[in-house]
Scaffold this motif. Structure first.
Motif: not given
Length: 328
Positions: A230-258
């Motif tokens: 169960i902890l293995g499942f939850l750790t996978y979910e945490i990494v996935t959520l962090l990555t997807e949210e970080a990609l949104k942050v970076k996309a907004a930052e790149d759009a602002l730079k463009r």
């Protein structure tokens, strides 16, 4: 502990790659993600131990961990499905060891991997099939309304509850995202993507994970295989959520730079340049850069934003009171 963190870098890179990130993530980024995941796991164990203490026992159970994520119905449903299929796999192996027709029984679940729980991003049956001999059993929870009664209503084959509907919607969304990410891959690239989907903090690393998670330090409870899975499942979910949210942050930052045309912060305060579309003979854009620690930090901050009901009467001064860590 530092040696264990270094060994988890590969697993984190693979999980991030499956979640849409590039395959070249800096050690600083993976180290920050691992610290966040470790903090989350220790907080889960601490709260689960408190729940077990309220029941008058010292050993945490699977229900204690599931209770911590009870408000995320889609995640709970995926986790219950995972535990059900794991029980099927165990029963099939037992029947095979006893010579009770295990060849046919295990035929539909030979590829079942218990590294994580999401069939679209990691664990679960990579070739998921059901048959009459190996039908997964539904995992009941103590707080379900049906558990309050001694007589249970027979389940129907075509019956789906609200949690399963939310799980199906989330699973379809992830399948759509995985299809978009693999659309332009060749055979070798797709093989690498499939291997990365099996990344896990716990699969075949149970002892190391127990030490890393703080068993014996945060809690005196000795975890069984279900707790670790169960902890293995939850750790996978945490990494996935962090990555997807970080990609949104970076996309907004790149759009602002463009949009700003590369202007500095002082120039952005006074004016904003119009975006210049690339011309026919302009050089190609630079390769996509991976997310950095600042994007992970901002993603974690966003994921820590409390729900509306948690912000009730938050305007009242509470002295030095600090909001507790939110499980993501």
């Amino acid at each position: 502990m530092a040696d264990n963190r270094a060994k988890y870098r590969t697993e984190i890179q693979q999980m991030m790659f499956v979640s849409g990130e590039t395959g070249d993530v800096s050690p600083e980024t993976t180290s920050m993600i691992e610290n966040i995941v470790q903090q989350q796991v220790m907080e889960m164990l601490k709260r689960a131990t408190d729940l077990a203490g309220r029941r008058g026992v010292r050993t945490i159970s699977t229900d204690d961990l599931i209770f911590l994520i009870r408000h995320d119905k889609a995640k709970v449903s995926r986790l219950r499905t995972f535990l059900s299929w794991k029980d099927v796999r165990k029963s099939a192996k037992d029947s095979e060891d006893k010579g009770g027709g295990g060849g046919d029984a295990a035929g539909g679940i030979e590829d079942f991997d218990i590294a994580a729980a999401d069939p679209t991003l990691g664990s679960g049956p990579s070739v998921g099939t059901r048959n009459s001999k190996n039908k997964k059993a539904k995992v009941g929870l103590p707080w379900d309304v049906s558990s309050f009664y001694s007589e249970q209503v027979p389940e129907r084959e075509d019956e789906e509850d609200e949690e399963e509907e939310e799980m199906n919607a989330a699973t379809l969304q992830r399948l759509k995202q995985a299809d978009e990410r693999t659309k332009g891959m060749n055979a070798d690239e797709y093989l690498h993507f499939s291997e990365c989907r099996q990344a896990s903090f716990t699969f075949r690393k149970g002892k190391r994970f127990r030490e890393w998670a703080g068993f014996g330090v945060v809690t005196d409870s000795k975890p069984n295989d279900d707790i670790v899975d169960i902890l293995g499942f939850l750790t996978y979910e945490i990494v996935t959520l962090l990555t997807e949210e970080a990609l949104k942050v970076k996309a907004a930052e790149d759009a602002l730079k463009r949009d700003s045309g590369g202007a500095d912060d002082e120039a952005l305060k006074g004016r904003k340049r119009n975006r210049v579309e690339p011309g026919l003979f302009d050089p190609p854009e630079e390769a996509r850069t991976p997310v950095g620690p600042k994007h992970i930090h901002e993603a974690f901050r966003r994921l820590q934003t409390p729900d509306i009901k948690s912000r009730y009467m938050h305007h009242i001064h509470k002295g030095n009171w600090q909001r507790p860590l939110k499980l993501i």
